[in-house]
Design an enzyme around this catalytic site. Structure first.
Site, mmCIF file in Angstrom:
data_model
loop_
_atom_site.group_PDB
_atom_site.id
_atom_site.type_symbol
_atom_site.label_atom_id
_atom_site.label_comp_id
_atom_site.label_asym_id
_atom_site.label_seq_id
_atom_site.Cartn_x
_atom_site.Cartn_y
_atom_site.Cartn_z
ATOM 1 N N SER A 29 0.812 -1.219 0.000
ATOM 2 C CA SER A 29 0.000 0.000 0.000
ATOM 3 C C SER A 29 0.846 1.270 0.000
ATOM 4 O O SER A 29 0.401 2.318 -0.472
ATOM 5 C CB SER A 29 -0.939 0.006 1.219
ATOM 6 O OG SER A 29 -0.201 -0.093 2.427
ATOM 7 N N ASP A 175 -4.189 7.227 10.103
ATOM 8 C CA ASP A 175 -3.846 5.895 10.617
ATOM 9 C C ASP A 175 -2.417 5.816 11.134
ATOM 10 O O ASP A 175 -2.023 4.838 11.774
ATOM 11 C CB ASP A 175 -4.106 4.809 9.574
ATOM 12 C CG ASP A 175 -3.253 4.952 8.312
ATOM 13 O OD1 ASP A 175 -2.302 5.757 8.301
ATOM 14 O OD2 ASP A 175 -3.552 4.254 7.329
ATOM 15 N N HIS A 178 0.258 5.291 6.740
ATOM 16 C CA HIS A 178 0.369 5.631 5.321
ATOM 17 C C HIS A 178 0.658 7.118 5.134
ATOM 18 O O HIS A 178 -0.010 7.960 5.729
ATOM 19 C CB HIS A 178 -0.915 5.254 4.584
ATOM 20 C CG HIS A 178 -1.193 3.783 4.604
ATOM 21 N ND1 HIS A 178 -2.031 3.215 5.541
ATOM 22 C CD2 HIS A 178 -0.724 2.781 3.822
ATOM 23 C CE1 HIS A 178 -2.073 1.902 5.325
ATOM 24 N NE2 HIS A 178 -1.296 1.619 4.291
#
Length: 204
Positions: A29, A175, A178
């Site tokens: 990701s 979060d 990221h």
């Protein structure tokens, strides 16, 4: 007319007419740009930075959110179908987050790099660091995987993909894992010299 002809000849002489190098960004990701637009994700920002520095490069986005080194290894046939000339391997973050055995991470990373090199593709390994909550023993074993595989295979090595970004709230999404678009910019700035070394290995 003479000036125009000379200009065309200079373009050919400088290689501007050549097809761009195809640079594979194999990752998770962090590479795919979780939570970001395509334009803000790592592949697009890296390609823009390389273009600005005069490199004819197409960055191939091979990031899959949630992927581990095992997942990256399993899809090598798929990514090789894109015929890359060079590769950045930025996998391992999810191995660390899940506390997977570093021996397995080492085996998968070695297999990935070995397969790419067997295809004549130079590799840059972007290292990862284990979360501190997993303890010093795990961290030591996990963190050693990336430089050791680089040394064993002769791959180029960038110590930490998230250097300058990890644990900085201003450069990460809510979060805390990221990066934001600005965080990706910091990543690109940091890794850019190593990527240019990789492109030199890939040749014209």
């Amino acid at each position: 007319m003479i000036g125009l002809t000379l200009g065309v000849l200079l373009v050919y002489a400088n290689g501007a007419s050549a097809d761009p190098l195809r640079l594979l960004a194999l990752g998770d990701s962090l590479t795919a740009g979780y939570g970001l637009t395509r334009e803000d994700a790592f592949p697009a920002q890296l390609q823009a930075a390389l273009t600005a520095r005069g490199h004819a490069v197409m960055v191939l986005d091979a990031g899959v959110s949630g992927d581990t080194t095992a997942g990256g290894r399993a899809r090598l046939d798929w990514v090789l179908a894109d015929d890359p000339d060079a590769a950045i391997v930025a996998l391992g973050g999810n191995d660390g987050l899940r506390g997977l055995d570093p021996a397995g991470t080492r085996d998968n990373l070695s297999a990935i790099v070995g397969r790419l090199q067997a295809e004549g593709i130079p590799v840059l390994i972007a290292g990862m660091l284990a979360p501190p909550n997993l303890g010093p023993d795990y961290g030591s074993a996990f963190n050693a995987v990336f430089p050791e595989v680089a040394a064993e295979t002769g791959a180029l090595f960038y110590p930490f993909f998230l250097a300058g970004v990890a644990a900085d709230p201003a450069l990460n999404q809510p979060d805390g894992i990221h990066p934001t678009a600005e965080g990706v910019g910091v990543i690109v700035d940091g890794i850019l010299p190593a990527v240019e070394d990789l492109l030199e290995r890939a040749g014209p």
